[in-house]
Scaffold this motif. Structure first.
Motif, PDB file in Angstrom:
ATOM      1  N   LEU A  32       0.862  -1.171   0.000  1.00  0.00           N
ATOM      2  CA  LEU A  32       0.000   0.000   0.000  1.00  0.00           C
ATOM      3  C   LEU A  32       0.896   1.217   0.000  1.00  0.00           C
ATOM      4  O   LEU A  32       1.690   1.410   0.924  1.00  0.00           O
ATOM      5  CB  LEU A  32      -0.913   0.008   1.230  1.00  0.00           C
ATOM      6  CG  LEU A  32      -1.800   1.240   1.409  1.00  0.00           C
ATOM      7  CD1 LEU A  32      -2.867   1.305   0.318  1.00  0.00           C
ATOM      8  CD2 LEU A  32      -2.461   1.245   2.784  1.00  0.00           C
ATOM      9  N   LYS A  37      -1.933   6.150  -1.300  1.00  0.00           N
ATOM     10  CA  LYS A  37      -2.950   5.320  -0.647  1.00  0.00           C
ATOM     11  C   LYS A  37      -3.568   4.320  -1.625  1.00  0.00           C
ATOM     12  O   LYS A  37      -4.746   3.971  -1.513  1.00  0.00           O
ATOM     13  CB  LYS A  37      -4.055   6.195  -0.027  1.00  0.00           C
ATOM     14  CG  LYS A  37      -3.555   7.215   0.977  1.00  0.00           C
ATOM     15  CD  LYS A  37      -2.879   6.562   2.161  1.00  0.00           C
ATOM     16  CE  LYS A  37      -2.439   7.597   3.195  1.00  0.00           C
ATOM     17  NZ  LYS A  37      -1.769   6.989   4.348  1.00  0.00           N
ATOM     18  N   GLN A  38      -2.763   3.866  -2.574  1.00  0.00           N
ATOM     19  CA  GLN A  38      -3.206   2.885  -3.547  1.00  0.00           C
ATOM     20  C   GLN A  38      -2.524   1.545  -3.296  1.00  0.00           C
ATOM     21  O   GLN A  38      -1.367   1.497  -2.896  1.00  0.00           O
ATOM     22  CB  GLN A  38      -2.861   3.349  -4.976  1.00  0.00           C
ATOM     23  CG  GLN A  38      -3.551   4.632  -5.414  1.00  0.00           C
ATOM     24  CD  GLN A  38      -5.008   4.401  -5.768  1.00  0.00           C
ATOM     25  OE1 GLN A  38      -5.383   3.325  -6.200  1.00  0.00           O
ATOM     26  NE2 GLN A  38      -5.829   5.420  -5.581  1.00  0.00           N
ATOM     27  N   VAL A  39      -3.249   0.456  -3.563  1.00  0.00           N
ATOM     28  CA  VAL A  39      -2.666  -0.885  -3.490  1.00  0.00           C
ATOM     29  C   VAL A  39      -1.933  -1.149  -4.802  1.00  0.00           C
ATOM     30  O   VAL A  39      -2.483  -0.967  -5.882  1.00  0.00           O
ATOM     31  CB  VAL A  39      -3.749  -1.953  -3.265  1.00  0.00           C
ATOM     32  CG1 VAL A  39      -3.154  -3.361  -3.340  1.00  0.00           C
ATOM     33  CG2 VAL A  39      -4.415  -1.746  -1.913  1.00  0.00           C
ATOM     34  N   GLU A 101      -9.176  -6.110   0.193  1.00  0.00           N
ATOM     35  CA  GLU A 101      -9.108  -4.759  -0.375  1.00  0.00           C
ATOM     36  C   GLU A 101     -10.509  -4.259  -0.689  1.00  0.00           C
ATOM     37  O   GLU A 101     -11.282  -4.911  -1.389  1.00  0.00           O
ATOM     38  CB  GLU A 101      -8.261  -4.756  -1.641  1.00  0.00           C
ATOM     39  CG  GLU A 101      -8.142  -3.364  -2.257  1.00  0.00           C
ATOM     40  CD  GLU A 101      -7.358  -3.355  -3.563  1.00  0.00           C
ATOM     41  OE1 GLU A 101      -7.269  -2.282  -4.190  1.00  0.00           O
ATOM     42  OE2 GLU A 101      -6.859  -4.428  -3.957  1.00  0.00           O
ATOM     43  N   GLY A 103     -12.327  -1.157  -2.405  1.00  0.00           N
ATOM     44  CA  GLY A 103     -12.136   0.048  -3.200  1.00  0.00           C
ATOM     45  C   GLY A 103     -13.354   0.945  -3.172  1.00  0.00           C
ATOM     46  O   GLY A 103     -14.025   1.132  -2.152  1.00  0.00           O
ATOM     47  N   HIS A 131      -7.641   7.118   4.450  1.00  0.00           N
ATOM     48  CA  HIS A 131      -7.508   5.948   3.588  1.00  0.00           C
ATOM     49  C   HIS A 131      -6.340   5.097   4.081  1.00  0.00           C
ATOM     50  O   HIS A 131      -5.277   5.614   4.384  1.00  0.00           O
ATOM     51  CB  HIS A 131      -7.264   6.362   2.132  1.00  0.00           C
ATOM     52  CG  HIS A 131      -8.498   6.809   1.423  1.00  0.00           C
ATOM     53  ND1 HIS A 131      -8.745   8.124   1.105  1.00  0.00           N
ATOM     54  CD2 HIS A 131      -9.560   6.109   0.971  1.00  0.00           C
ATOM     55  CE1 HIS A 131      -9.905   8.223   0.487  1.00  0.00           C
ATOM     56  NE2 HIS A 131     -10.426   7.021   0.391  1.00  0.00           N
ATOM     57  N   SER A 140      -8.401   1.708  -0.204  1.00  0.00           N
ATOM     58  CA  SER A 140      -7.513   2.507  -1.050  1.00  0.00           C
ATOM     59  C   SER A 140      -8.244   3.743  -1.539  1.00  0.00           C
ATOM     60  O   SER A 140      -9.478   3.769  -1.630  1.00  0.00           O
ATOM     61  CB  SER A 140      -7.017   1.678  -2.232  1.00  0.00           C
ATOM     62  OG  SER A 140      -8.103   1.117  -2.934  1.00  0.00           O
TER      63      SER A 140
END
Length: 559
Positions: A32, A37-39, A101, A103, A131, A140
């Motif tokens: 992460l 804050k993105q996988v 996860e 989204g 997030h 995310s």
């Protein structure tokens, strides 16, 4: 927290960035990004210098993974050291579970309440979360869901306006506008609910089916995914996999030359009750690992000639028919409906607790009225969602009884009563074959359905020897057992005559025995189908009442 001091003596704020190790996924590692804050899923070849700076942040990389080059006297980013650290940390975490996860969309947290993940992560009470990882789930950063914590809640006038729009059409079923509105509410919280009913809207060309779908597209906004025409499973994988978005499918038509309509039915069947811990559809990859496709998708589809649903699908879909558009009906403009969508969504999530209570009450009321569990799951969930829009209080038992009475429960029960065993029996009984039988003094050859042949034997069992022999050749026998007329059918899927009888159905290669055993009086036995035949495994079930001699019933015959 200790401060970092530079050479001039002033405090230095640490650079934003970094990563949080999430685990391994086959030959990849999953992190992460603390910056975006993105996988992110990374293979070893993906961990190049600029890629790592983009994921972890250029300043953070320079601050934490740079060294002074001994010859050039400059700072050099040691991306190999960072890549090694990422791999080591992810290996320590173990396998990454993709279902953790969450989204874009609306989800339920451990306390049963909702959280909305969009440009912000927030709860209906206005609380804003960061997030990242909460209660073991990864939220995310995502795009706009169409409404936010500051969106005003719709008032009663707004609800009546959208209900008036859905009611501006003549429907073939009672409570159709209410169920369409209920479906909209469920489409907003699809990731948080246990059951996701689907709507199939049919009607003659030009009556307004596409208008209803167009309005639904405006209402759902970013939460809706519009499709037109036949779709493929691969297309749904790429568009809907892992997201709680609803699917709005126009031109959902039956075409005997194409199988694309099956893709919609297949994904809808999976989406109906898929939970977060389920793997969904698992596919292998060229690299030897597996990929899980999970769907939380409520479908609304319209067509002039929709495909025939299997019995497993009829209980998951509510079929509505648009007959015409009412005269002088005023349809609101696109901007008006678009403005209602966010406010109606906010109203629904604000009343989440009322929905949960209403669902239990209405479902139980449908069961008490004679409906089965699946019917209460499908229709009851839609009515509970509708109730939330029109009342600030949960539905009472009296409220539920009024709704069920308006629903025309008997017609709904009949619609949901078509089962696989009934279809299998109908396929068998309707097959037409040549039979010999006595007609007066002459032996004649006529085409009879299996049902007509069985009826002849029940009417006169002693004078239909030719019919009995022909039925035995086909793998069937009709006789009285313990005072009740029974049908005996061979179990063997290799029985060539039975395979011909079921040709063109999904029992053409076998499976009829298991299905027919669910009929009244159904059981397995070892019997001879006819004279000269050896004992074999057979399925036994009661002769349908309508095939018994006129005025007789199984009880009378048994007596």
């Amino acid at each position: 927290m200790s401060s970092i001091i530079n050479l001039s003596g002033t405090s230095v704020i640490p650079a934003r960035g970094g990563y949080i190790a999430l685990g391994t996924l086959g030959k990849k590692v999953v992190v992460l990004s603390a910056l975006t804050k993105q996988v992110v899923k990374l293979s070893p070849s993906d961990m190049r210098e600029m890629d790592l700076k983009q994921i972890c942040g250029a300043d953070w990389c320079d601050e934490n993974h740079s060294y002074l080059h001994p010859k050039k006297d400059v700072l050099v980013f040691d991306h190999r050291a960072l890549a090694t650290a990422i791999i080591r940390d992810c290996q320590t975490k173990g396998p990454f579970i993709e279902s953790f996860e969450r989204g874009f969309g609306v989800w339920a947290m451990a306390d049963g309440q909702l959280v909305v993940n969009g440009t912000e992560l927030w709860r209906p009470d206005g609380t804003v979360l960061e997030h990242g990882i909460h209660e073991g789930r990864i939220y995310s950063a995502c795009g706009d869901v169409g409404f936010n914590k500051d969106t005003p809640e719709a008032d009663d006038k707004d609800v009546q306006e959208i209900l008036a729009f859905f009611g501006s059409f003549e429907w073939g079923q009672s409570l159709a506008p209410e169920m369409v509105l209920g479906w909209f509410g469920l489409s907003i919280v699809a990731g948080a609910i246990r059951r996701r009913p689907h709507l199939s809207i049919t009607g003659a060309p030009g009556v307004g089916k596409s208008t209803v779908l167009e309005a639904m597209k405006w209402l759902t906004g970013p939460m809706g995914r519009p499709f037109t025409g036949p779709q493929t499973v691969a297309g749904y994988f790429q568009t809907l996999g892992g997201t709680p978005c609803c699917a709005i499918v126009d031109e959902f038509e039956y075409d005997p030359k194409q199988t694309n309509a099956k893709a919609t039915v297949e994904i809808a069947r999976l989406s109906y009750s898929l939970q977060e811990g389920d793997s969904g559809i698992v596919r292998g990859t060229p690299g030897g690992s597996s990929v899980s496709y999970r769907f939380y998708t409520p479908f609304i589809a319209c067509g002039v000639n929709p495909p025939k649903f299997e019995s497993a699908d009829t209980t998951r879909w509510v079929n509505l028919e648009v007959k015409s558009r009412k005269e002088n009906a005023k349809l609101p403009c696109e901007q008006s409906i678009q403005s209602l969508g966010p406010k109606l969504s906010r109203r629904f999530i604000n009343r989440w607790n009322q929905y949960l209570e209403s669902e239990v009450t209405i479902r139980q009321c449908i069961i008490d009225a004679g409906g089965d569990g699946r019917m209460s799951d499908t229709v009851g969930t839609l009515l509970a969602a509708y109730w939330v829009f029109v009342s600030s209080k949960a539905a009472t038992k009296e409220d539920a009884e009024v709704l069920v009475e308006m629903l025309n429960i008997k017609a709904r029960i009949a619609l949901h009563s078509e089962t696989d065993e009934k279809r299998c029996a109908d396929a068998l009984m309707s097959r037409v074959m040549l039979f010999k039988f006595m007609e007066g003094p002459a032996l004649v050859t006529r085409s009879l359905s299996i049902a007509e042949a069985i009826q002849r034997v029940c009417d006169d069992p002693t004078n239909n020897d030719e019919v009995v022999r022909r039925l035995a050749q086909l793998g069937l026998r009709v006789s009285v057992q313990k005072g009740i007329w029974k049908v005996f059918i061979a179990n063997s899927p290799e029985h060539q005559e039975l395979k011909k009888l079921f040709m063109g159905t999904k029992w053409g290669q076998g499976g009829w025995s298991t299905c027919l055993r669910r009929l009244p009086g159904g059981e397995e036995s070892t019997q001879r189908i006819g004279a000269g035949f050896g004992a074999a495994k057979v399925t036994v079930f009661d002769v349908p009442t309508e095939l018994l001699p006129a005025g007789a019933t199984q009880e009378l015959l048994a007596a």
